[in-house]
Scaffold this motif. Structure first.
Motif, PDB file in Angstrom:
ATOM      1  N   ALA A  53      12.269  59.026   4.326  1.00 48.39           N
ATOM      2  CA  ALA A  53      13.026  57.781   4.219  1.00 48.39           C
ATOM      3  C   ALA A  53      13.521  57.568   2.794  1.00 48.39           C
ATOM      4  CB  ALA A  53      12.175  56.604   4.669  1.00 48.39           C
ATOM      5  N   ALA A  54      12.700  57.897   1.810  1.00 46.80           N
ATOM      6  CA  ALA A  54      13.093  57.735   0.406  1.00 46.80           C
ATOM      7  C   ALA A  54      14.264  58.644   0.068  1.00 46.80           C
ATOM      8  CB  ALA A  54      11.908  58.020  -0.502  1.00 46.80           C
ATOM      9  N   ARG A  55      14.229  59.877   0.570  1.00 47.84           N
ATOM     10  CA  ARG A  55      15.344  60.800   0.306  1.00 47.84           C
ATOM     11  C   ARG A  55      16.620  60.290   0.962  1.00 47.84           C
ATOM     12  NH1 ARG A  55      11.208  64.686   1.312  1.00 47.84           N
ATOM     13  NH2 ARG A  55      12.054  65.281   3.354  1.00 47.84           N
ATOM     14  N   CYS A  56      16.510  59.746   2.157  1.00 49.29           N
ATOM     15  CA  CYS A  56      17.684  59.204   2.849  1.00 49.29           C
ATOM     16  C   CYS A  56      18.219  57.979   2.114  1.00 49.29           C
ATOM     17  CB  CYS A  56      17.320  58.839   4.287  1.00 49.29           C
ATOM     18  SG  CYS A  56      16.929  60.247   5.349  1.00 49.29           S
ATOM     19  N   ALA A  57      17.328  57.108   1.679  1.00 52.06           N
ATOM     20  CA  ALA A  57      17.736  55.885   0.993  1.00 52.06           C
ATOM     21  C   ALA A  57      18.443  56.200  -0.322  1.00 52.06           C
ATOM     22  CB  ALA A  57      16.529  54.991   0.751  1.00 52.06           C
ATOM     23  N   SER A  58      18.096  57.308  -0.940  1.00 54.98           N
ATOM     24  CA  SER A  58      18.704  57.671  -2.226  1.00 54.98           C
ATOM     25  C   SER A  58      20.187  57.970  -2.080  1.00 54.98           C
ATOM     26  CB  SER A  58      17.979  58.875  -2.831  1.00 54.98           C
ATOM     27  OG  SER A  58      18.255  60.059  -2.102  1.00 54.98           O
ATOM     28  N   THR A  59      20.652  58.226  -0.850  1.00 55.43           N
ATOM     29  CA  THR A  59      22.067  58.498  -0.609  1.00 55.43           C
ATOM     30  C   THR A  59      22.821  57.247  -0.174  1.00 55.43           C
ATOM     31  OG1 THR A  59      21.852  59.029   1.755  1.00 55.43           O
ATOM     32  CG2 THR A  59      21.397  60.803   0.186  1.00 55.43           C
ATOM     33  N   GLY A  60      22.099  56.135  -0.039  1.00 57.30           N
ATOM     34  CA  GLY A  60      22.739  54.888   0.370  1.00 57.30           C
ATOM     35  C   GLY A  60      22.467  54.486   1.802  1.00 57.30           C
ATOM     36  N   ALA A  61      21.700  55.294   2.526  1.00 61.26           N
ATOM     37  CA  ALA A  61      21.362  54.963   3.913  1.00 61.26           C
ATOM     38  C   ALA A  61      20.267  53.902   3.952  1.00 61.26           C
ATOM     39  CB  ALA A  61      20.893  56.209   4.652  1.00 61.26           C
ATOM     40  N   GLN A  62      20.210  53.187   5.060  1.00 53.32           N
ATOM     41  CA  GLN A  62      19.088  52.293   5.320  1.00 53.32           C
ATOM     42  C   GLN A  62      18.132  53.037   6.236  1.00 53.32           C
ATOM     43  OE1 GLN A  62      19.983  48.816   7.621  1.00 53.32           O
ATOM     44  NE2 GLN A  62      17.992  47.870   7.267  1.00 53.32           N
ATOM     45  N   ALA A  63      16.872  53.125   5.877  1.00 57.28           N
ATOM     46  CA  ALA A  63      15.908  53.869   6.690  1.00 57.28           C
ATOM     47  C   ALA A  63      14.652  53.051   6.893  1.00 57.28           C
ATOM     48  CB  ALA A  63      15.571  55.203   6.026  1.00 57.28           C
ATOM     49  N   ILE A  64      14.280  52.889   8.154  1.00 58.23           N
ATOM     50  CA  ILE A  64      13.015  52.253   8.466  1.00 58.23           C
ATOM     51  C   ILE A  64      12.084  53.300   9.061  1.00 58.23           C
ATOM     52  CG2 ILE A  64      14.040  49.972   8.819  1.00 58.23           C
ATOM     53  CD1 ILE A  64      13.755  50.409  11.850  1.00 58.23           C
ATOM     54  N   VAL A  65      10.810  53.124   8.828  1.00 58.16           N
ATOM     55  CA  VAL A  65       9.789  54.084   9.249  1.00 58.16           C
ATOM     56  C   VAL A  65       8.945  53.467  10.351  1.00 58.16           C
ATOM     57  CG1 VAL A  65       7.636  55.161   8.497  1.00 58.16           C
ATOM     58  CG2 VAL A  65       9.693  55.348   7.087  1.00 58.16           C
ATOM     59  N   LEU A  66       8.765  54.217  11.433  1.00 54.86           N
ATOM     60  CA  LEU A  66       7.944  53.738  12.541  1.00 54.86           C
ATOM     61  C   LEU A  66       6.960  54.823  12.933  1.00 54.86           C
ATOM     62  CD1 LEU A  66      11.232  52.746  13.541  1.00 54.86           C
ATOM     63  CD2 LEU A  66       9.608  51.057  14.364  1.00 54.86           C
ATOM     64  N   SER A  67       5.695  54.579  12.663  1.00 54.60           N
ATOM     65  CA  SER A  67       4.649  55.520  13.028  1.00 54.60           C
ATOM     66  C   SER A  67       4.239  55.256  14.472  1.00 54.60           C
ATOM     67  CB  SER A  67       3.447  55.355  12.098  1.00 54.60           C
ATOM     68  OG  SER A  67       2.420  56.247  12.460  1.00 54.60           O
ATOM     69  N   ALA A  68       4.345  56.290  15.311  1.00 55.79           N
ATOM     70  CA  ALA A  68       4.019  56.119  16.726  1.00 55.79           C
ATOM     71  C   ALA A  68       3.584  57.445  17.321  1.00 55.79           C
ATOM     72  CB  ALA A  68       5.217  55.571  17.495  1.00 55.79           C
ATOM     73  N   ASP A  69       2.628  57.375  18.241  1.00 56.38           N
ATOM     74  CA  ASP A  69       2.215  58.526  19.035  1.00 56.38           C
ATOM     75  C   ASP A  69       3.027  58.485  20.317  1.00 56.38           C
ATOM     76  OD1 ASP A  69       1.037  60.449  20.615  1.00 56.38           O
ATOM     77  OD2 ASP A  69      -1.017  59.820  20.207  1.00 56.38           O
ATOM     78  N   LEU A  70       3.965  59.417  20.473  1.00 55.88           N
ATOM     79  CA  LEU A  70       4.883  59.377  21.606  1.00 55.88           C
ATOM     80  C   LEU A  70       4.225  59.792  22.915  1.00 55.88           C
ATOM     81  CD1 LEU A  70       8.123  60.751  19.913  1.00 55.88           C
ATOM     82  CD2 LEU A  70       7.267  58.398  20.079  1.00 55.88           C
TER      83      LEU A  70
END
Length: 242
Positions: A53-70
């Motif tokens: 998410a941090a790498r994505c955000a560094s390009t200007g994207a909005q990234a949310i993180v969701l931890s889940a067992d699918l």
């Protein structure tokens, strides 16, 4: 245009299995190539998700993180609810999460065979089921199912994985048939051996494998096609002798 309205106009993309490998590469490619993209990154390992998410955000994207067992239906439904609450809608769903589990038929337990189907196929059904009603209501969007070239052929000592990935291909085809004429596109992706952490410690020459970024690039390009076209299947294989 305000920042808030810019986010509202940007596409919302859900990537499962986004903590590493192909999933992380897909998230980062969307972040780089689609201005203002809103990303929902899903996996079990929150720490690795945060790094992506941090790498994505560094390009200007909005990234949310969701931890889940699918593998847990309640967690899948809760995750989908959180995404829709945050973004309001979903434009792209990338069903990527899965796990390789090899073994000869006479040596693998029934439990491990069933678990492989759960991890690679049943989880994709659950995620698709959770997001599809909202996508149908909106009347547009892209669904990607990441299978494998193991979903096109049979490989020794890979019965469970091949069965699961053949199932992913069948699921994608059935979903495409159900959605015909309803504004949604469905693409099944079949990567061959790809350079991911799965190969760590294997001794395999990583240079002989597909780059995860190549798989990601093709998925983003399929999404960026005009609304008049749909890429139904995408097969990538390593180049022999490279």
């Amino acid at each position: 245009m305000s920042v808030g309205s810019a986010w509202a106009a940007a596409p919302a993309v859900v990537v499962t299995g986004a903590s590493q490998g192909i999933g992380a590469a897909i998230a980062e490619r969307f972040a780089t190539c689609v201005p203002g993209v809103r990303l929902a990154l899903v996996a079990r390992d929150r720490q690795r998700l945060e790094a992506v998410a941090a790498r994505c955000a560094s390009t200007g994207a909005q990234a949310i993180v969701l931890s889940a067992d699918l593998l847990e239906t309640a967690q899948v439904e809760r995750m989908a609810g959180q995404v829709l609450s945050s973004f309001g809608s979903v434009d792209v769903l990338v069903n990527n999460a899965g796990r390789w589990r090899g073994g000869a038929v006479h040596e693998m337990s029934v439990g491990d065979f069933a678990l492989t189907l759960q991890e690679n196929l049943v989880s994709m059904f659950a995620v698709t089921r959770a997001f599809l009603p909202a996508m149908l209501a909106r009347g547009r969007g892209d669904l990607f199912f990441v299978s494998s070239t193991s979903g096109l052929e049979g490989l020794a000592n890979n019965a469970a994985y091949c069965a699961a990935k053949h199932g992913v291909a069948g699921l994608a085809k059935a979903v495409r048939a159900e959605l015909a004429g309803r504004g949604l596109r469905v693409c099944c992706v079949y990567p061959g051996a790809t350079d991911t952490p799965t190969w760590d410690g294997s001794g395999v020459d990583r240079a002989s494998l597909i780059a995860a970024s190549d798989v990601a690039q093709m998925i983003v390009e399929a999404h960026r096609l005009s609304g008049r076209s749909m890429l139904e299947e995408l097969i990538l294989r390593p180049v022999a002798g490279r």
